[in-house]
Design a protein around this motif. Sequence first.
Motif, PDB file in Angstrom:
ATOM      1  N   GLY A   1       5.425   7.359  14.096  1.00 35.37           N
ATOM      2  CA  GLY A   1       6.808   7.781  13.966  1.00 35.37           C
ATOM      3  C   GLY A   1       7.403   7.220  12.697  1.00 35.37           C
ATOM      4  O   GLY A   1       6.688   6.637  11.850  1.00 35.37           O
ATOM      5  N   PRO A   2       8.712   7.331  12.519  1.00 35.16           N
ATOM      6  CA  PRO A   2       9.358   6.863  11.282  1.00 35.16           C
ATOM      7  C   PRO A   2       9.160   5.384  10.984  1.00 35.16           C
ATOM      8  O   PRO A   2       9.181   4.984   9.812  1.00 35.16           O
ATOM      9  CB  PRO A   2      10.838   7.183  11.517  1.00 35.16           C
ATOM     10  CG  PRO A   2      10.847   8.255  12.552  1.00 35.16           C
ATOM     11  CD  PRO A   2       9.664   7.998  13.427  1.00 35.16           C
ATOM     12  N   SER A   3       8.986   4.553  12.021  1.00 39.03           N
ATOM     13  CA  SER A   3       8.810   3.116  11.785  1.00 39.03           C
ATOM     14  C   SER A   3       7.359   2.734  11.517  1.00 39.03           C
ATOM     15  O   SER A   3       7.071   1.569  11.219  1.00 39.03           O
ATOM     16  CB  SER A   3       9.337   2.319  12.983  1.00 39.03           C
ATOM     17  OG  SER A   3       8.649   2.674  14.172  1.00 39.03           O
ATOM     18  N   SER A   4       6.434   3.711  11.624  1.00 39.77           N
ATOM     19  CA  SER A   4       5.014   3.444  11.383  1.00 39.77           C
ATOM     20  C   SER A   4       4.735   3.347   9.887  1.00 39.77           C
ATOM     21  O   SER A   4       5.520   3.798   9.049  1.00 39.77           O
ATOM     22  CB  SER A   4       4.158   4.563  11.983  1.00 39.77           C
ATOM     23  OG  SER A   4       4.395   4.707  13.365  1.00 39.77           O
ATOM     24  N   THR A   5       3.593   2.786   9.548  1.00 42.46           N
ATOM     25  CA  THR A   5       3.203   2.637   8.149  1.00 42.46           C
ATOM     26  C   THR A   5       2.680   3.949   7.591  1.00 42.46           C
ATOM     27  O   THR A   5       1.782   4.565   8.170  1.00 42.46           O
ATOM     28  CB  THR A   5       2.126   1.550   8.000  1.00 42.46           C
ATOM     29  OG1 THR A   5       2.649   0.300   8.461  1.00 42.46           O
ATOM     30  CG2 THR A   5       1.688   1.405   6.547  1.00 42.46           C
ATOM     31  N   ASP A   6       3.250   4.378   6.483  1.00 42.15           N
ATOM     32  CA  ASP A   6       2.793   5.560   5.763  1.00 42.15           C
ATOM     33  C   ASP A   6       1.504   5.191   5.035  1.00 42.15           C
ATOM     34  O   ASP A   6       1.506   4.301   4.180  1.00 42.15           O
ATOM     35  CB  ASP A   6       3.874   5.996   4.769  1.00 42.15           C
ATOM     36  CG  ASP A   6       3.513   7.242   3.989  1.00 42.15           C
ATOM     37  OD1 ASP A   6       2.329   7.628   3.970  1.00 42.15           O
ATOM     38  OD2 ASP A   6       4.424   7.822   3.369  1.00 42.15           O
ATOM     39  N   PRO A   7       0.375   5.848   5.350  1.00 40.71           N
ATOM     40  CA  PRO A   7      -0.892   5.460   4.702  1.00 40.71           C
ATOM     41  C   PRO A   7      -0.882   5.682   3.195  1.00 40.71           C
ATOM     42  O   PRO A   7      -1.697   5.094   2.485  1.00 40.71           O
ATOM     43  CB  PRO A   7      -1.930   6.353   5.399  1.00 40.71           C
ATOM     44  CG  PRO A   7      -1.149   7.520   5.941  1.00 40.71           C
ATOM     45  CD  PRO A   7       0.186   6.945   6.307  1.00 40.71           C
ATOM     46  N   ASP A   8       0.017   6.519   2.706  1.00 41.19           N
ATOM     47  CA  ASP A   8       0.071   6.785   1.264  1.00 41.19           C
ATOM     48  C   ASP A   8       0.812   5.705   0.495  1.00 41.19           C
ATOM     49  O   ASP A   8       0.614   5.559  -0.719  1.00 41.19           O
ATOM     50  CB  ASP A   8       0.742   8.140   1.001  1.00 41.19           C
ATOM     51  CG  ASP A   8      -0.095   9.305   1.492  1.00 41.19           C
ATOM     52  OD1 ASP A   8      -1.338   9.174   1.535  1.00 41.19           O
ATOM     53  OD2 ASP A   8       0.490  10.343   1.860  1.00 41.19           O
ATOM     54  N   THR A   9       1.695   4.946   1.181  1.00 38.85           N
ATOM     55  CA  THR A   9       2.500   3.941   0.474  1.00 38.85           C
ATOM     56  C   THR A   9       2.294   2.529   0.990  1.00 38.85           C
ATOM     57  O   THR A   9       2.622   1.559   0.285  1.00 38.85           O
ATOM     58  CB  THR A   9       3.999   4.276   0.594  1.00 38.85           C
ATOM     59  OG1 THR A   9       4.405   4.146   1.964  1.00 38.85           O
ATOM     60  CG2 THR A   9       4.290   5.691   0.102  1.00 38.85           C
ATOM     61  N   GLY A  10       1.783   2.397   2.216  1.00 34.54           N
ATOM     62  CA  GLY A  10       1.646   1.075   2.810  1.00 34.54           C
ATOM     63  C   GLY A  10       2.950   0.516   3.336  1.00 34.54           C
ATOM     64  O   GLY A  10       3.003  -0.638   3.768  1.00 34.54           O
ATOM     65  N   ARG A  11       4.010   1.320   3.311  1.00 38.13           N
ATOM     66  CA  ARG A  11       5.322   0.903   3.810  1.00 38.13           C
ATOM     67  C   ARG A  11       5.744   1.814   4.968  1.00 38.13           C
ATOM     68  O   ARG A  11       5.207   2.920   5.112  1.00 38.13           O
ATOM     69  CB  ARG A  11       6.370   0.977   2.698  1.00 38.13           C
ATOM     70  CG  ARG A  11       6.077   0.094   1.505  1.00 38.13           C
ATOM     71  CD  ARG A  11       7.260   0.080   0.522  1.00 38.13           C
ATOM     72  NE  ARG A  11       7.545   1.416   0.027  1.00 38.13           N
ATOM     73  CZ  ARG A  11       6.969   1.969  -1.043  1.00 38.13           C
ATOM     74  NH1 ARG A  11       6.051   1.296  -1.717  1.00 38.13           N
ATOM     75  NH2 ARG A  11       7.310   3.179  -1.440  1.00 38.13           N
ATOM     76  N   PRO A  12       6.699   1.400   5.777  1.00 37.39           N
ATOM     77  CA  PRO A  12       7.170   2.287   6.843  1.00 37.39           C
ATOM     78  C   PRO A  12       7.664   3.623   6.276  1.00 37.39           C
ATOM     79  O   PRO A  12       8.265   3.668   5.191  1.00 37.39           O
ATOM     80  CB  PRO A  12       8.317   1.496   7.480  1.00 37.39           C
ATOM     81  CG  PRO A  12       7.997   0.062   7.196  1.00 37.39           C
ATOM     82  CD  PRO A  12       7.361   0.073   5.842  1.00 37.39           C
ATOM     83  N   TYR A  13       7.424   4.699   7.012  1.00 35.68           N
ATOM     84  CA  TYR A  13       7.841   6.023   6.553  1.00 35.68           C
ATOM     85  C   TYR A  13       9.347   6.069   6.253  1.00 35.68           C
ATOM     86  O   TYR A  13       9.765   6.569   5.217  1.00 35.68           O
ATOM     87  CB  TYR A  13       7.548   7.073   7.622  1.00 35.68           C
ATOM     88  CG  TYR A  13       6.140   7.555   7.692  1.00 35.68           C
ATOM     89  CD1 TYR A  13       5.677   8.536   6.818  1.00 35.68           C
ATOM     90  CD2 TYR A  13       5.259   7.071   8.658  1.00 35.68           C
ATOM     91  CE1 TYR A  13       4.379   9.009   6.898  1.00 35.68           C
ATOM     92  CE2 TYR A  13       3.956   7.540   8.746  1.00 35.68           C
ATOM     93  CZ  TYR A  13       3.519   8.505   7.862  1.00 35.68           C
ATOM     94  OH  TYR A  13       2.236   8.972   7.943  1.00 35.68           O
ATOM     95  N   GLY A  14      10.167   5.612   7.191  1.00 36.74           N
ATOM     96  CA  GLY A  14      11.609   5.683   7.020  1.00 36.74           C
ATOM     97  C   GLY A  14      12.072   7.101   6.747  1.00 36.74           C
ATOM     98  O   GLY A  14      11.710   8.051   7.444  1.00 36.74           O
ATOM     99  N   SER A  15      12.831   7.291   5.668  1.00 35.56           N
ATOM    100  CA  SER A  15      13.387   8.602   5.345  1.00 35.56           C
ATOM    101  C   SER A  15      12.322   9.610   4.946  1.00 35.56           C
ATOM    102  O   SER A  15      12.588  10.819   4.900  1.00 35.56           O
ATOM    103  CB  SER A  15      14.406   8.476   4.203  1.00 35.56           C
ATOM    104  OG  SER A  15      13.773   7.979   3.031  1.00 35.56           O
ATOM    105  N   ALA A  16      11.107   9.160   4.670  1.00 32.77           N
ATOM    106  CA  ALA A  16      10.031  10.061   4.260  1.00 32.77           C
ATOM    107  C   ALA A  16       9.338  10.720   5.452  1.00 32.77           C
ATOM    108  O   ALA A  16       8.505  11.618   5.251  1.00 32.77           O
ATOM    109  CB  ALA A  16       9.002   9.311   3.418  1.00 32.77           C
TER     110      ALA A  16
END
Length: 384
Positions: free
Chosen positions: A120-135
């Motif tokens: 979900g939005p609080s999970s880590t985006d594998p492309d950035t290593g940061r939480p997805y958030g607004s992405a």
Amino acid sequence: MSPGSVGTVATQHLDLPGSLPLDCGRSLRRVRVAYETYGTLSPARDNVILVCHALSGDAHAAGLSPDPPPEGTRDGFAAAASPKGIGWWDGMIGPGKAFDTDRFFVVSTNLLGGCRGTTGPSSTDPDTGRPYGSAFPVITVADMVRCERAFLAELRIDRLAAVAGGSLGGMQALEWATSYPDQVNNIVVIASTHALQPQGVAWNAIARESIMRDPAWQGGDYYGTGRAPDAGMGVARMVGHITYLSAPSLAEKFGRRLQSGGDLRYTLHEPEFEVESYLRHQASSFVRRFDANTYLHLSRALTYFQLDLPAAAETIMARTLLIAFSSDWLYPPSASEEIFDALRKSGKEAEFHLIDAPYGHDCFLLEEARQTPIVRDFLTEGRA
């Protein structure tokens, strides 16, 4: 034999291979799904019931969690007599219960977009290593079901004896029956609808606005900043919670009773009536267990959901059970009646049951004893 418990159940996790395509045109990689199972899978793998949760639920549908969070998903009026760590639909799942684990292998997952173990939005985006958030992309009920289908494929489950759920969970059951009509034998749709009424759309919009107007929301990128939109999230929960109840149930539980002390204090800032204090408690407990961005995404998804009833009724092959509650003004009985009428006009096998109960939309969690024989008989008659 009296109905029994499934005991202590731990949440498991499974990572989907490849990418999950979404209705918005984007896709998600490395999707993780949190899930629990109850009962025994038959050798033919044909006794599976998928249970789908509502907006604020999670994978822990039954039994006791070995590591319960500070706040459980069985909150509000339903929490009063519930032990800590109990699953949100424990009264419906287990030996001898509506979804009888002596017969069925029951699976419950946390929804795509969730904050209790599924991506979900609080999970880590594998492309950035940061939480997805607004992405994090906008998702739909169809995306949730597509994720569930991909998850079940990893378990080598090709067909479902039933899909069941209340509220947003009922929307998923309907989506399953229209998106995968040849893979579902039965659907159980409780306190749900083919499209949210305008009043429901409006209340959801107010709840989302309260989150997004909180400066701590920071456009959705509040993770790791030391600030979260707890104030806006609390108001959203207050608004949402009131829509789940009914005027008679609030009057019976609280009336116009004042807080302890019994006298008006003539203050603008502190709760003076019991119902005010109750809502503040609901707000504070909810923000401790739920993510604001998840609330925004799931609320928007259930608002988007809309079936073209005549076309859907022609597509659905599953036997359909619809249960509604007389005092539910958020998902009114008329919506279930419209689905029932469309199915019958298409020559499909369907049942509709209206339960007279005073607790509003929350009846699907509070009236388990009255739903159980209806669901059990329906699944027995259908030889699910």
